[in-house]
Design an enzyme around this catalytic site. Structure first.
Site, mmCIF file in Angstrom:
data_model
loop_
_atom_site.group_PDB
_atom_site.id
_atom_site.type_symbol
_atom_site.label_atom_id
_atom_site.label_comp_id
_atom_site.label_asym_id
_atom_site.label_seq_id
_atom_site.Cartn_x
_atom_site.Cartn_y
_atom_site.Cartn_z
ATOM 1 N N ASN A 208 0.858 -1.184 0.000
ATOM 2 C CA ASN A 208 0.000 0.000 0.000
ATOM 3 C C ASN A 208 0.889 1.226 0.000
ATOM 4 O O ASN A 208 2.026 1.155 0.467
ATOM 5 C CB ASN A 208 -0.821 0.042 1.291
ATOM 6 C CG ASN A 208 -1.974 -0.933 1.267
ATOM 7 O OD1 ASN A 208 -2.116 -1.711 0.352
ATOM 8 N ND2 ASN A 208 -2.789 -0.867 2.298
ATOM 9 N N PRO A 304 -3.948 -11.563 7.628
ATOM 10 C CA PRO A 304 -4.667 -11.366 8.894
ATOM 11 C C PRO A 304 -4.983 -9.887 9.064
ATOM 12 O O PRO A 304 -4.186 -9.031 8.658
ATOM 13 C CB PRO A 304 -3.646 -11.826 9.946
ATOM 14 C CG PRO A 304 -2.318 -11.749 9.278
ATOM 15 C CD PRO A 304 -2.561 -11.996 7.817
ATOM 16 N N ASP A 305 -6.164 -9.596 9.598
ATOM 17 C CA ASP A 305 -6.494 -8.202 9.932
ATOM 18 C C ASP A 305 -6.038 -7.983 11.377
ATOM 19 O O ASP A 305 -6.650 -8.498 12.314
ATOM 20 C CB ASP A 305 -7.994 -7.956 9.764
ATOM 21 C CG ASP A 305 -8.337 -6.484 9.923
ATOM 22 O OD1 ASP A 305 -7.803 -5.852 10.860
ATOM 23 O OD2 ASP A 305 -9.110 -5.965 9.112
ATOM 24 N N PHE A 324 -7.117 3.169 12.173
ATOM 25 C CA PHE A 324 -7.163 4.296 11.248
ATOM 26 C C PHE A 324 -7.942 3.830 10.020
ATOM 27 O O PHE A 324 -7.948 2.642 9.704
ATOM 28 C CB PHE A 324 -5.743 4.728 10.847
ATOM 29 C CG PHE A 324 -5.107 5.647 11.859
ATOM 30 C CD1 PHE A 324 -4.798 5.196 13.134
ATOM 31 C CD2 PHE A 324 -4.823 6.975 11.538
ATOM 32 C CE1 PHE A 324 -4.223 6.037 14.072
ATOM 33 C CE2 PHE A 324 -4.246 7.831 12.468
ATOM 34 C CZ PHE A 324 -3.942 7.363 13.740
ATOM 35 N N LYS A 338 -16.795 0.446 9.689
ATOM 36 C CA LYS A 338 -15.528 -0.255 9.947
ATOM 37 C C LYS A 338 -15.303 -0.440 11.443
ATOM 38 O O LYS A 338 -14.867 -1.501 11.890
ATOM 39 C CB LYS A 338 -14.384 0.570 9.338
ATOM 40 C CG LYS A 338 -13.092 -0.158 9.222
ATOM 41 C CD LYS A 338 -12.124 0.570 8.310
ATOM 42 C CE LYS A 338 -12.489 0.381 6.852
ATOM 43 N NZ LYS A 338 -11.581 1.092 5.956
HETATM 44 O O1 C5P Z 1 -10.050 -2.192 6.480
HETATM 45 P P1 C5P Z 1 -9.015 -1.109 6.390
HETATM 46 O O2 C5P Z 1 -7.700 -1.572 5.835
HETATM 47 O O3 C5P Z 1 -9.474 0.150 5.743
HETATM 48 O O4 C5P Z 1 -8.773 -0.736 7.931
HETATM 49 C C1 C5P Z 1 -7.781 0.149 8.278
HETATM 50 C C2 C5P Z 1 -7.390 -0.116 9.697
HETATM 51 O O5 C5P Z 1 -7.209 -1.513 9.907
HETATM 52 C C3 C5P Z 1 -6.041 0.502 10.036
HETATM 53 O O6 C5P Z 1 -6.039 0.824 11.404
HETATM 54 C C4 C5P Z 1 -5.068 -0.616 9.720
HETATM 55 O O7 C5P Z 1 -3.866 -0.477 10.447
HETATM 56 C C5 C5P Z 1 -5.852 -1.826 10.151
HETATM 57 N N1 C5P Z 1 -5.551 -3.046 9.393
HETATM 58 C C6 C5P Z 1 -4.904 -4.086 10.019
HETATM 59 N N2 C5P Z 1 -4.645 -5.254 9.344
HETATM 60 C C7 C5P Z 1 -5.048 -5.398 8.062
HETATM 61 C C8 C5P Z 1 -5.699 -4.329 7.403
HETATM 62 C C9 C5P Z 1 -5.936 -3.171 8.106
HETATM 63 O O8 C5P Z 1 -4.545 -3.950 11.183
HETATM 64 N N3 C5P Z 1 -4.782 -6.535 7.429
#
Ligand code: C5P
Length: 402
Positions: A208, A304-305, A324, A338
């Site tokens: 990104n 992983p999120d 964020f 979100k």
């Molecule tokens: O879903 P999105 O990417 O827009 O969400 C952004 C938030 O989720 C940010 O705080 C980012 O650091 C976190 N994030 C994460 N792991 C991911 C994708 C996003 O921690 N794989």
């Protein structure tokens, strides 16, 4: 700000040693007492007399000075300080520290101390980049030694590159951040920052766009309020803040591992622009360009999120989890959804559509979304956003007014 603090300043040998005299003055201006120790090589660049004149303290140089041992032994000298600062830290001093050598006063004090140690390295770029020095730096970082710099710039030897001592005011800031008695003193905050790089093969990756500016500013602001910050960063454009424990990662999986390893925490701020997908079967050899017209095709797997994983932890979840959200349209609606989906406490949303100039720029316009609703902050510098958010975090977890 540093009133009542006692700093043991070890001055190593190097052209940059003259800056340690400016550092003594700046630390004293902030209220600290500075006790200088000058190595033998350091004395070729800075005299004990000038260090003593600027510090108004006795200067120590020799391990076997019996008078000093009678007055104050080296163990006591190393424990009497609130923080030990090494500036400039030469390759030799870093090597001694990494290997536990104690053959002079400075290295003995560094081995005997029970206080935190902040080093500001200064050396020629080739020396800094040498694998032996980098091995020592990695060892010291894993031992918890804090680093301020080095930075990039022109060197006294005529070369250019990484290895320059950071400016004295930055070292003084790092000292203040390390010793700060702010509202977050004693609290641990994890901050993620920068992009992640997901390999396609050993030379290519997907990522990104992220400069790491906002996450870095967040870590600095939280440290400035006294927090112990673990800064987990992907390959960002901006260097990590001085004096903050930094864990460098490449991929989303490594970032999640580093965050888990850093827990428990009082708060977690996930400012990293984590790649949502990784290449499912990354090649361990460089993918060759095939015949004209043939293209490689990539299969993706979901990463992983990190924010959602930590927010939804049933055990050990930090009491305050902040995400964020970079959005290009319907900012409030998307960010509110979100927050609910990921189950974090706050979402700091910003509009990154190109016309705003927020992405990669100096300023940011953010909307903080919490259980109370959406709060739009005026446009301000990323540093100011970070300070305001750090104050809000302090108010939330330490009960101080924001
Ligand atoms: O879903 P999105 O990417 O827009 O969400 C952004 C938030 O989720 C940010 O705080 C980012 O650091 C976190 N994030 C994460 N792991 C991911 C994708 C996003 O921690 N794989």
């Amino acid at each position: 700000m540093l009133a009542g603090k006692r700093i043991l300043l070890i001055i190593g040998g190097g052209v940059a040693a003259f800056k340690s005299l400016i550092l003594i003055r700046q630390l004293r201006e902030r209220g600290a007492t500075v006790v200088p120790v000058i190595t033998r090589a350091g004395q070729a660049f800075v005299t004990p007399l000038s260090a003593s004149a600027l510090s108004a303290e006795k200067v120590y140089t020799d391990l076997f000075d019996l008078t000093d041992e009678a007055e104050m032994g080296h163990i006591e000298l190393s424990r009497d300080a609130d923080l030990v600062v090494v500036a400039p830290a030469t390759a030799d001093l870093l090597g001694k520290m990494a290997h536990g050598l104690a053959d002079d006063l400075a290295s003995t004090l560094l081995l005997a101390t029970d206080k935190r140690v902040l080093v500001a390295p200064a050396m020629n770029v080739r020396m800094w980049e040498h694998p032996a020095v980098q091995r020592n730096v990695a060892t010291l970082k894993s031992d918890g030694i804090l680093f301020a710099g080095p930075t990039e710039g022109a060197m006294a030897c005529g070369e250019f590159g990484l290895g320059r001592l950071v400016e004295p005011d930055e070292i003084a800031d790092a000292v203040a951040a390390t010793l700060s008695q702010g509202p977050l003193a004693g609290r641990h905050v994890i901050v993620t920052s920068g992009p992640t790089h997901e390999p396609i093969d050993p030379v290519r990756y997907i990522a990104n766009r992220s400069s790491g500016a906002q996450g870095t500013a967040m870590a600095a602001a939280l440290a400035g309020l006294g927090a112990h910050v673990t800064f987990v960063t992907g390959p960002a454009d901006v260097p990590p803040p001085a004096g903050v424990a930094t864990v460098r990662v490449e991929t989303a999986s490594e970032m999640l591992d580093a965050v888990r390893a850093a827990l428990p925490a009082d708060a977690a701020v996930f400012a990293a622009a984590v790649a949502d997908w990784r290449v499912a079967s990354a090649s361990d050899k460089k993918i060759k360009k095939g015949d004209a017209g043939t293209m490689p095709s990539l299969d993706f797997a979901e990463n992983p999120d990190i924010l959602a994983t930590v927010s939804q932890m049933t055990e050990g979840r930090p009491p305050l989890v902040i995400g964020f959200a970079a959005e290009t349209d319907d900012v409030v609606a998307n960010a509110t959804a979100k927050r609910a989906r990921k189950q974090c406490d706050w979402i700091v949303a910003n509009d990154v559509s190109p016309e705003t100039g927020n992405m990669g720029g100096q300023d940011n316009t953010v909307i903080v979304i919490s259980a109370e609703g959406a709060d739009t902050w005026p446009r301000m510098g990323k540093d100011q956003v970070a300070r305001k958010l750090a104050a809000k975090i302090a108010a939330e977890i330490a009960g101080t007014p924001a």
